[in-house]
Every structure is written in structure tokens, then in C-alpha cells.
Design a protein around this motif. Structure first.
Motif, PDB file in Angstrom:
ATOM      1  N   ASP A  20       0.811  -1.273   0.085  1.00 50.05           N
ATOM      2  CA  ASP A  20       0.074  -0.176   0.088  1.00 50.05           C
ATOM      3  C   ASP A  20       1.078   1.300   0.028  1.00 50.05           C
ATOM      4  OD1 ASP A  20      -2.187  -1.371   0.007  1.00 50.05           O
ATOM      5  OD2 ASP A  20      -2.622  -1.361   2.046  1.00 50.05           O
ATOM      6  N   ALA A  21       1.884   1.229   0.656  1.00 49.30           N
ATOM      7  CA  ALA A  21       2.641   2.442   0.783  1.00 49.30           C
ATOM      8  C   ALA A  21       3.383   2.586  -0.593  1.00 49.30           C
ATOM      9  CB  ALA A  21       3.874   2.080   1.735  1.00 49.30           C
ATOM     10  N   ALA A  26       3.883   5.510  -5.721  1.00 47.96           N
ATOM     11  CA  ALA A  26       3.719   5.298  -7.333  1.00 47.96           C
ATOM     12  C   ALA A  26       2.500   5.856  -8.062  1.00 47.96           C
ATOM     13  CB  ALA A  26       3.751   3.953  -7.498  1.00 47.96           C
ATOM     14  N   ARG A  27       1.818   6.049  -7.324  1.00 43.99           N
ATOM     15  CA  ARG A  27       0.535   6.995  -7.973  1.00 43.99           C
ATOM     16  C   ARG A  27       0.716   8.279  -8.030  1.00 43.99           C
ATOM     17  NH1 ARG A  27      -5.172   5.038  -6.077  1.00 43.99           N
ATOM     18  NH2 ARG A  27      -5.689   5.753  -8.043  1.00 43.99           N
ATOM     19  N   HIS A  28       1.683   8.729  -7.147  1.00 41.47           N
ATOM     20  CA  HIS A  28       1.964  10.271  -7.084  1.00 41.47           C
ATOM     21  C   HIS A  28       3.382  10.525  -7.578  1.00 41.47           C
ATOM     22  CE1 HIS A  28      -2.003  10.781  -5.596  1.00 41.47           C
ATOM     23  NE2 HIS A  28      -1.696   9.831  -4.695  1.00 41.47           N
ATOM     24  N   CYS A  29       4.096   9.765  -8.181  1.00 40.45           N
ATOM     25  CA  CYS A  29       5.460  10.102  -8.551  1.00 40.45           C
ATOM     26  C   CYS A  29       5.771  11.112  -9.509  1.00 40.45           C
ATOM     27  CB  CYS A  29       6.098   8.524  -8.807  1.00 40.45           C
ATOM     28  SG  CYS A  29       5.871   7.898 -10.249  1.00 40.45           S
ATOM     29  N   ALA A  38       0.214   1.777 -11.476  1.00 41.64           N
ATOM     30  CA  ALA A  38       0.182   1.563 -10.244  1.00 41.64           C
ATOM     31  C   ALA A  38      -1.526   1.567 -10.065  1.00 41.64           C
ATOM     32  CB  ALA A  38       0.643   2.523  -9.549  1.00 41.64           C
ATOM     33  N   GLU A  39      -2.015   2.451 -10.996  1.00 40.32           N
ATOM     34  CA  GLU A  39      -3.509   2.237 -10.847  1.00 40.32           C
ATOM     35  C   GLU A  39      -4.181   1.221 -11.215  1.00 40.32           C
ATOM     36  OE1 GLU A  39      -5.264   5.724 -13.492  1.00 40.32           O
ATOM     37  OE2 GLU A  39      -3.776   6.996 -12.512  1.00 40.32           O
TER      38      GLU A  39
END
Length: 92
Positions: A20-21, A26-29, A38-39
Motif C-alpha cells: 500500500d505504501a 507510485a500513484r503520485h511519483c 500503479a492504478e
């Protein structure tokens, strides 16, 4: 299915926390490809976690299916089923 080689599987709670971390990061990199990947993992969250928690892999089966599909594509339009059967049996 065969057992997966490598490091032992971590505790489920620890695995979930780390996954989860990583997903959140990854979703905001800022790299669109990684964010999209990641999505996709987020959509299959439970399945991805289950695959990481089990020591089993179906890689051997998937490899055989890929090999058979390759042989079938190579033989398309060339001959009858008997020749395809001979090629499949020779390749093993």
C-alpha cells in the motif's frame, strides 16, 4: 503449479503495509507510466496481494501455453493437424 524460488513470503500484514505504501508513492511519483501501472495494480489489489502471499507460481504452465501458441502460429496454413501434433511432440 510449482513452488516459487527465492526469499520466504513476508507476513500478510507487513506485505499489505509495504504494498500500500508503494502504491501510494507510485500513484503520485510524476511519471505517467508508473502512475498508470500503479492504478492498474490498485484495481486488482486483492489479487496482487494474494499472488505475493502464496509460495506458488503458475509460470511453468504459462510457459507451456506460450510455446504451444507459438508452434500453432508457425504452422498456420501449412499443413494438417497431424503435422502440428508431430511438431508439438518433438518440441518437448
Amino acid at each position: 503449479m510449482r513452488p516459487r524460488a527465492g526469499a520466504p513470503v513476508a507476513e500478510p500484514q507487513e506485505l499489505r503495509r509495504r504494498f500500500d505504501a508503494w502504491l501510494k508513492e507510485a500513484r503520485h511519483c510524476g511519471v505517467r507510466t508508473v502512475e498508470t501501472f500503479a492504478e492498474g495494480l490498485q484495481h486488482d489489489h486483492d489479487a496482487v496481494l494474494a499472488s505475493m502471499q502464496t509460495p506458488w507460481s503458475n509460470g511453468q504452465c504459462e510457459g507451456e501455453v506460450t510455446r504451444l501458441k507459438l508452434l500453432k502460429r508457425q504452422m498456420y496454413g501449412r499443413a494438417c493437424f497431424d503435422l502440428l501434433r508431430c511438431r508439438v511432440l518433438q518440441a518437448t
